[in-house]
Design a protein around this motif. Structure first.
Motif, PDB file in Angstrom:
ATOM      1  N   ARG A  97       0.877  -1.017   0.026  1.00 23.62           N
ATOM      2  CA  ARG A  97      -0.083  -0.049   0.049  1.00 23.62           C
ATOM      3  C   ARG A  97       0.739   1.195   0.036  1.00 23.62           C
ATOM      4  N   MET A  98       2.029   1.317   0.314  1.00 27.95           N
ATOM      5  CA  MET A  98       2.943   2.095   0.288  1.00 27.95           C
ATOM      6  C   MET A  98       4.142   2.346  -0.793  1.00 27.95           C
ATOM      7  N   ALA A 116      -4.855   1.098  -1.240  1.00 25.83           N
ATOM      8  CA  ALA A 116      -4.639   1.654   0.103  1.00 25.83           C
ATOM      9  C   ALA A 116      -5.865   1.869   0.971  1.00 25.83           C
ATOM     10  N   LEU A 165      -5.028  11.071   5.940  1.00 25.64           N
ATOM     11  CA  LEU A 165      -3.644  10.371   5.531  1.00 25.64           C
ATOM     12  C   LEU A 165      -4.162   9.456   4.325  1.00 25.64           C
ATOM     13  N   ASP A 203      -7.253   4.143   3.650  1.00 24.98           N
ATOM     14  CA  ASP A 203      -6.835   5.471   4.479  1.00 24.98           C
ATOM     15  C   ASP A 203      -8.197   6.488   4.525  1.00 24.98           C
ATOM     16  N   ASP A 261       1.483   5.666   6.749  1.00 28.91           N
ATOM     17  CA  ASP A 261       0.691   6.508   6.087  1.00 28.91           C
ATOM     18  C   ASP A 261       1.519   7.781   5.517  1.00 28.91           C
ATOM     19  N   GLY A 302      -2.132   6.418   1.411  1.00 27.72           N
ATOM     20  CA  GLY A 302      -1.330   5.549   1.153  1.00 27.72           C
ATOM     21  C   GLY A 302      -0.727   6.023  -0.030  1.00 27.72           C
TER      22      GLY A 302
END
Length: 231
Positions: A57-58, A188, A180, A190, A97, A182
């Protein structure tokens, strides 16, 4: 194997957890450099802890299994836009995040672009990324995104986009909360989603400052870490 065990023991003695499942991805240089940085934090009296990226996700900033060092001295402190943080998701889990919106900011997304306080945040094309996740080969377009006052960073987006992720009505960030996202925007959980939402500043565990392995290196300018002596 003996070298890894000795280095894990040394990091543990410094109070730095070593929790990644992908030890084979780390080189001896990664271990040595990470030990040196962790020692600098410990010597300066700065509490730190390692966390690993549990998913993609990052990406492209962090790949699944990457291990990062987090400055716990920034727990519960309002971060800056563009910084990476670790925050509590619930009693058992934490998440990494990117900070997009601060209290009072107006944040939304339009066609995959962040709209911050009425301004469309530019995304400059930066190539493509291919990776495997959930048994599928994934292809993402990369962009460089630059928030006001923040260092530029790369994000990943699906080539065809995803309206469920890419078009989000504007919302005001509540006092004491953060918005936040991702970096892998179409993969993601988020602040865009009700199940996550805006995150309390008091839930911030710390600021992500350093990648321990693989490819050890600073994720922020070293001089921006409070209390850390100059080299």
């Amino acid at each position: 194997m003996i070298t890894r065990l000795l280095l894990r023991f040394a990091l543990a003695m410094l109070g730095v957890a070593s929790v990644a499942p992908t030890l084979a991805a780390a080189t001896l240089s990664d271990w040595a450099e990470s030990f040196g940085v962790a020692y600098q934090f410990r010597s300066a009296g700065i509490p730190v802890k390692s966390y690993f990226a549990a998913s993609a996700r990052m990406l492209p900033t962090l790949a699944e299994g990457d291990v990062v060092l987090t400055d716990l001295g920034q727990a519960g402190v309002q971060p800056l836009r563009g910084e990476l943080i670790v925050s509590r998701f619930d009693d058992k889990f934490v998440m990494i995040d990117r900070v997009i919106g601060l209290p009072g900011d107006r944040v939304g997304l339009r066609a995959g672009h962040v709209i911050l306080n009425g301004n469309d945040i530019a995304q400059e094309p930066a190539g493509t990324l291919e990776y495997d996740a959930s048994g599928k080969h994934q292809i993402r377009n990369l962009f460089v995104e630059s928030l006001p006052g923040a260092r530029p960073y790369k994000i990943a987006r699906e080539a065809d986009g995803n309206p469920r992720h890419d078009d989000i009505p504007e919302t005001v960030v509540a006092p004491g909360y953060l918005y936040l996202l991702g970096d892998n925007r179409d993969n993601a959980l988020d602040s865009r989603f009700q199940s996550r939402g805006q995150v309390k500043i008091e839930a911030v565990v710390g600021r992500v400052v350093y990648r321990m392995r693989p490819n050890a290196g600073w994720l922020v300018p070293r001089e921006t870490v409070p209390q850390l002596p100059k080299e």
